[in-house]
Design a protein around this motif. Structure first.
Motif, mmCIF file in Angstrom:
data_model
loop_
_atom_site.group_PDB
_atom_site.id
_atom_site.type_symbol
_atom_site.label_atom_id
_atom_site.label_comp_id
_atom_site.label_asym_id
_atom_site.label_seq_id
_atom_site.Cartn_x
_atom_site.Cartn_y
_atom_site.Cartn_z
ATOM 1 N N THR A 17 -11.134 -0.642 5.096
ATOM 2 C CA THR A 17 -9.767 -1.541 4.356
ATOM 3 C C THR A 17 -10.076 -2.785 3.927
ATOM 4 O O THR A 17 -9.541 -3.409 3.287
ATOM 5 C CB THR A 17 -8.863 -1.560 5.271
ATOM 6 O OG1 THR A 17 -9.198 -1.975 6.616
ATOM 7 C CG2 THR A 17 -8.227 0.022 5.547
ATOM 8 N N ASN A 41 -7.258 -5.871 6.620
ATOM 9 C CA ASN A 41 -6.380 -4.881 5.650
ATOM 10 C C ASN A 41 -5.392 -5.995 5.074
ATOM 11 O O ASN A 41 -4.300 -5.686 4.926
ATOM 12 C CB ASN A 41 -5.658 -3.782 6.268
ATOM 13 C CG ASN A 41 -5.238 -2.552 5.451
ATOM 14 O OD1 ASN A 41 -5.273 -2.937 4.087
ATOM 15 N ND2 ASN A 41 -4.800 -1.701 5.817
ATOM 16 N N GLY A 43 -4.943 -6.300 1.746
ATOM 17 C CA GLY A 43 -4.274 -5.732 0.600
ATOM 18 C C GLY A 43 -2.985 -5.206 1.146
ATOM 19 O O GLY A 43 -1.833 -5.311 0.345
ATOM 20 N N ALA A 44 -2.951 -4.486 2.273
ATOM 21 C CA ALA A 44 -1.622 -4.004 2.838
ATOM 22 C C ALA A 44 -0.843 -5.089 3.147
ATOM 23 O O ALA A 44 0.682 -4.924 3.022
ATOM 24 C CB ALA A 44 -2.102 -2.927 4.076
ATOM 25 N N ALA A 45 -1.570 -6.163 3.604
ATOM 26 C CA ALA A 45 -0.310 -7.164 3.910
ATOM 27 C C ALA A 45 0.211 -7.821 2.912
ATOM 28 O O ALA A 45 1.416 -8.414 2.862
ATOM 29 C CB ALA A 45 -1.175 -8.275 4.844
ATOM 30 N N TYR A 60 6.905 0.889 6.649
ATOM 31 C CA TYR A 60 5.651 0.456 5.632
ATOM 32 C C TYR A 60 4.546 0.543 6.411
ATOM 33 O O TYR A 60 3.609 0.995 5.955
ATOM 34 C CB TYR A 60 6.039 -1.129 5.322
ATOM 35 C CG TYR A 60 5.026 -1.624 4.546
ATOM 36 C CD1 TYR A 60 4.692 -1.114 3.241
ATOM 37 C CD2 TYR A 60 4.164 -2.721 5.259
ATOM 38 C CE1 TYR A 60 3.876 -1.843 2.524
ATOM 39 C CE2 TYR A 60 3.115 -3.068 4.483
ATOM 40 C CZ TYR A 60 2.969 -2.606 2.891
ATOM 41 O OH TYR A 60 1.833 -3.004 2.261
ATOM 42 N N VAL A 82 1.087 2.373 5.182
ATOM 43 C CA VAL A 82 -0.181 1.733 5.205
ATOM 44 C C VAL A 82 -1.245 2.559 5.708
ATOM 45 O O VAL A 82 -2.312 2.798 5.235
ATOM 46 C CB VAL A 82 0.021 0.176 5.933
ATOM 47 C CG1 VAL A 82 -1.422 -0.165 6.196
ATOM 48 C CG2 VAL A 82 0.596 -0.763 5.032
ATOM 49 N N SER A 140 -4.499 3.990 3.997
ATOM 50 C CA SER A 140 -5.889 3.216 4.458
ATOM 51 C C SER A 140 -6.786 4.352 5.107
ATOM 52 O O SER A 140 -6.405 5.171 5.951
ATOM 53 C CB SER A 140 -5.470 2.104 5.521
ATOM 54 O OG SER A 140 -4.608 1.285 4.976
ATOM 55 N N PRO A 141 -7.992 4.513 4.527
ATOM 56 C CA PRO A 141 -9.051 5.091 5.100
ATOM 57 C C PRO A 141 -9.481 4.753 6.386
ATOM 58 O O PRO A 141 -9.661 3.485 6.810
ATOM 59 C CB PRO A 141 -10.112 5.030 3.971
ATOM 60 C CG PRO A 141 -9.915 3.950 3.209
ATOM 61 C CD PRO A 141 -8.507 3.726 3.181
#
Lengths: 342, 148
Positions: A160, A200, A202-204, B11, B15, B19-20
């Protein structure tokens, strides 16, 4: 009143992007956008003694190039607005200290390019300046040293994670002149959805980008289909997927006209960059090298450019705080195909 | 954006789905084999030093010195980071990983000076290992003393 919604303003005449310049490191030069960059270095040190000084050199060289490409001299520039990821923004300040131009230092994490272009355009539209130089920079090695581990440490990166772009992107904004125009600005709010995983990003940041897109469409009454291109800053593959899903829930369809600069800049498979590119320079150099020429030639007539940032520090994340995200949106109109003037 | 606890939980699920995961199984195999290779090299070195007519205790010390020296050299040459990327825990756990964790900040922070840079930052990664390693050995020592 130029305000057209809760978060969006429309500039009275539109601010011209007179020139755009990009200077990048070797990994970026080897990537899919390699041929578009103005200046490429073979060495990440750029002939300097430290990563931090190297970043400043990227800033100085590129800022000077942007001014030169606009056929201007540094005394023609009224303000510089720029920022980076290093503590106290020294990447920027040490880079521009010899340019002798009034300076506002900015910190918007990786959204800095959006923040600097927004404020620069507002300065011009407000009648406070004729020419403003705006930009943003980052350096993979300097960022790793500050935020993660020393580079020679043998560690593995999770799938990620993203790869900080080395380089500087800068544009010269002008009251008059030919070129693509910034016509609207949607300023983002901080959105924190509780993601604390620094691997991660991008997710944040995705919720902030999604919130900005929603606010922009509500303020303007438009849909994603009104744009030729929509580009977020550095969400990478995971973040892009999340934005598409979040916006879908709000009833907006983001199709393949929506991309992310972090996806464009590296070949994730070949260059082993995992989820994509990140850092202030990610959106900055991708815009300057890849999107700006398309706007100039009319290939893109209307684009929504949204640099994204993760507003955290090593201290905040070590203290267990989650990562607040931010995004800054700009509507940029390209030149019409075949038009003599733009 | 629904930033309530419930919204955040929803959320977090999104996520997780997007996410892999790290390839844990493959990483374990790589770590097992590479860690094993380093230990085998250690054993070969031990046999070699004993063959040089060193006592077992002295030979063991020389094995550590050799492995640490090699690791420091490979770190300085930029090779250890590549090994570490592939081998993961296989190159982190053995003594070579410890050497790498001391040498890498020493190299990286040398620019900030020999005292406040290199020397002060040398243990930013290895420091916790030393602190908690010492603490654990004390605890084990106590337990051993009373349980024996």
């Amino acid at each position: 009143m130029k305000r057209i919604g809760k978060q969006t303003v429309r500039l009275s005449e539109g601010v011209t992007i007179l020139s755009a310049a990009s200077t990048v490191g070797p990994k970026e030069a080897e990537g899919p956008l390699g041929k578009y960059f103005d200046q490429k270095t073979e060495d990440s040190f750029f002939g300097e003694k430290s990563w931090e000084l190297a970043e400043s050199k990227f800033v100085e060289k590129n800022m000077r190039l942007a001014v030169q490409k606009a056929n201007l001299k540094s005394e023609d520039i009224d303000y510089i607005l720029c920022g980076d990821l290093l503590n106290q923004c020294t990447g920027s300040t040490f880079g521009i200290k010899n340019l002798d131009i009034p300076f506002f230092g900015l910190f918007g994490a990786c959204s800095t390019m959006g923040e600097s272009m927004s404020l620069g355009a507002m300065l011009i539209d407000g009648g406070f300046a004729n020419h403003v130089l705006t930009g943003a920079s980052s350096h993979f090695c300097a960022a790793e040293k500050q935020f993660r581990f020393p580079l020679p440490l043998g560690t593995q990166r999770p799938p990620t994670s993203t790869w900080t772009v080395t380089g500087d992107g800068a544009v010269v904004l002008a009251r008059k002149g030919d070129g693509p125009k910034i016509v609207e600005i949607t300023t983002g709010k901080i959105v924190d959805m509780g993601v604390a995983d620094v691997n991660n990003m991008g997710a944040a940041m995705a919720p902030a980008a999604a919130a900005l897109l929603k606010a922009h469409f509500e303020d303007t009454g438009r849909t994603p289909q009104d744009y030729d291109a929509i580009a977020t800053g550095d969400l990478g593959t995971i973040g892009r997927e999340l934005v598409v899903e979040l916006l879908g829930k709000e009833g907006y369809l983001l199709d393949n006209r929506y991309t992310d600069c972090g996806i464009e800049i590296f070949d994730a498979e070949k260059q082993d960059t995992h989820a994509g590119g990140s850092g202030c320079a990610c959106s900055a150099v991708t815009f300057c090298a890849y999107f700006y020429p398309k706007l100039l030639s009319g290939k893109i007539e209307k684009m929504l450019f949204i640099p994204t940032g993760a507003l955290m520090s090593t201290t905040s994340s070590q203290q267990g705080q989650s990562i607040p995200g931010i995004a800054h949106g700009l509507v940029i109109e390209g030149c019409r195909k075949g038009a003599e003037e733009c | 954006m629904d930033t309530s606890k419930k919204g955040q939980q929803k959320y977090a699920e999104m996520v997780k789905k997007a996410s892999p995961n790290s390839p844990v199984f493959g990483d374990c195999i790589k770590a097992f084999v590479s860690g094993g290779i380093i230990c085998t090299i250690g054993q070969l070195l031990l046999d070699f030093y004993i063959g040089m007519e060193l006592s077992e205790k002295n030979a063991a010390a020389w094995v550590s010195i050799t492995l640490v020296g090699l690791s420091a050299l490979l770190t300085a040459l930029g090779i250890y980071e590549k090994l570490g990327k592939f081998c993961g825990a296989g190159t982190i756990v053995p003594i070579t990983g410890f050497a790498n964790s001391v040498v890498s900040p020493a190299i990286e922070f040398k620019k900030e000076g020999m005292v406040f840079g290199m020397a002060a930052k040398m243990f930013v990664v290895a420091g916790p290992v030393i602190v908690y390693g010492t603490l654990t050995s004390m605890l084990v020592g106590f337990v051993y003393y009373f349980v024996k």
